[in-house]
Motif scaffolding. Structure first.
Motif, short mmCIF file in Angstrom:
data_model
loop_
_atom_site.label_atom_id
_atom_site.label_comp_id
_atom_site.label_asym_id
_atom_site.label_seq_id
_atom_site.Cartn_x
_atom_site.Cartn_y
_atom_site.Cartn_z
N PHE A 97 -37.08 32.63 48.99
CA PHE A 97 -38.62 33.41 48.66
C PHE A 97 -39.20 33.49 47.45
CE2 PHE A 97 -36.74 35.53 52.57
CZ PHE A 97 -37.57 35.44 53.53
N PHE A 98 -38.34 32.87 46.53
CA PHE A 98 -38.93 32.40 45.17
C PHE A 98 -40.00 31.43 45.37
CE2 PHE A 98 -38.70 29.69 41.37
CZ PHE A 98 -39.28 30.67 40.29
N ALA A 99 -39.40 30.48 46.32
CA ALA A 99 -40.23 29.09 46.60
C ALA A 99 -41.57 29.61 47.43
CB ALA A 99 -39.52 28.03 47.38
N ALA A 100 -41.16 30.68 48.23
CA ALA A 100 -42.65 31.30 48.98
C ALA A 100 -43.34 31.97 48.26
CB ALA A 100 -42.03 32.12 50.27
N GLY A 101 -43.21 32.49 47.09
CA GLY A 101 -43.74 33.56 46.25
C GLY A 101 -44.36 32.64 45.30
N THR A 128 -46.37 31.83 34.56
CA THR A 128 -46.88 30.78 34.31
C THR A 128 -46.34 29.65 35.35
OG1 THR A 128 -45.53 29.85 32.68
CG2 THR A 128 -47.47 31.16 31.83
N TYR A 129 -47.07 28.60 35.35
CA TYR A 129 -46.62 27.34 36.28
C TYR A 129 -45.48 26.76 35.51
CZ TYR A 129 -46.51 22.54 37.65
OH TYR A 129 -46.23 21.29 38.33
N ASP A 130 -45.50 26.58 34.27
CA ASP A 130 -44.51 25.92 33.64
C ASP A 130 -43.17 26.76 33.56
OD1 ASP A 130 -46.00 23.90 32.57
OD2 ASP A 130 -46.51 24.65 30.89
N LEU A 131 -43.05 28.21 33.43
CA LEU A 131 -41.95 28.98 33.61
C LEU A 131 -41.46 28.79 35.08
CD1 LEU A 131 -39.91 31.16 32.81
CD2 LEU A 131 -41.87 32.66 33.23
N THR A 132 -42.34 28.74 36.06
CA THR A 132 -41.92 28.64 37.54
C THR A 132 -41.19 27.34 37.52
OG1 THR A 132 -43.58 29.88 38.13
CG2 THR A 132 -42.55 28.86 39.73
N MET A 133 -41.51 26.36 37.02
CA MET A 133 -40.97 24.92 37.27
C MET A 133 -39.74 24.98 36.52
SD MET A 133 -42.90 23.27 39.42
CE MET A 133 -43.12 24.88 39.98
#
Length: 209
Positions: A97-101, A128-133
């Motif tokens: 669900f981290f990937a889904a969200g 942010t995008y960078d944090l998520t990656m």
């Protein structure tokens, strides 16, 4: 006769569910829908009012959204061994669900040219995008699969996100991502699913010349 009906387009997130269905190993009936007409037709809108694919119907029940379909099929067909064992549930649900969200939102927003203004990160579930990656990289580093040493439906969903991201450049080409995805690409069910969808895509292309 199949009791799973699969609505998809080979050029869509339906590829994730095709892979999931091939891993499950049960027969399924496929309906290919085009974006312009069939996805918006009344008979399909009765199944998914969002007018998008993928969707499945199993024993008269509709399931939409890729993560939900993966989780549902893993539970509906336990013999496939894709559902989490008790000690795997935390990682399984957390990262699916981290990937889904956060992952889905950050990647699609970035692809659309939207970036979070500094100071407004708290308004968005991914910061942010960078944090998520960075967080996603940590999830697939130092282990073979999301839940540790055993492949589960969470790997199909998370792996599809990373596979797609590396293929189309919407995720950074980091060694941990490449190593994880390459492991998944060796699975026979992944290869069968890609072969089916790639053949369908080829048929949809206009004749050369």
């Amino acid at each position: 006769m199949s009791n799973i009906v699969f609505y998809t387009n080979p050029m869509s997130r339906g590829q994730t569910i095709r892979w999931m269905l091939e891993e499950v190993g049960e027969p399924y009936e496929t309906h290919i829908l085009d974006y312009a007409e069939k996805m918006k037709a009344p008979d399909y809108l009765a199944i998914n009012p969002m007018g998008k694919v993928p969707a499945i119907v199993h024993e008269g029940k509709v399931v939409t959204e890729c993560a939900a379909i993966c989780a549902y099929l893993a539970d509906a067909f336990p013999a496939a061994g894709l559902a989490p064992r008790p000690h795997e549930r935390a990682d399984y649900y957390r990262w699916m669900f981290f990937a889904a969200g956060p992952v889905e939102a950050s990647v699609t927003n970035r692809a659309a040219g939207f970036t979070v203004e500094p100071g407004r990160e708290r308004m968005f579930g991914y910061g942010t995008y960078d944090l998520t990656m960075d967080v996603l990289e940590g999830a697939v580093s130092g282990r073979d699969y999301i839940c540790g040493t055993r492949f589960t439906a969470a790997d199909i969903y998370v792996g599809s996100q990373i596979d797609w991201g590396l293929m189309f450049g919407s995720m950074p080409d980091r060694p941990a991502f490449a190593t994880y995805v390459e492991r998944l690409r060796q699975r026979p069910a992944y290869q069968r699913a890609k072969q089916i969808d790639n053949a369908l895509i080829a048929k949809m292309q206009p004749p050369a010349g």
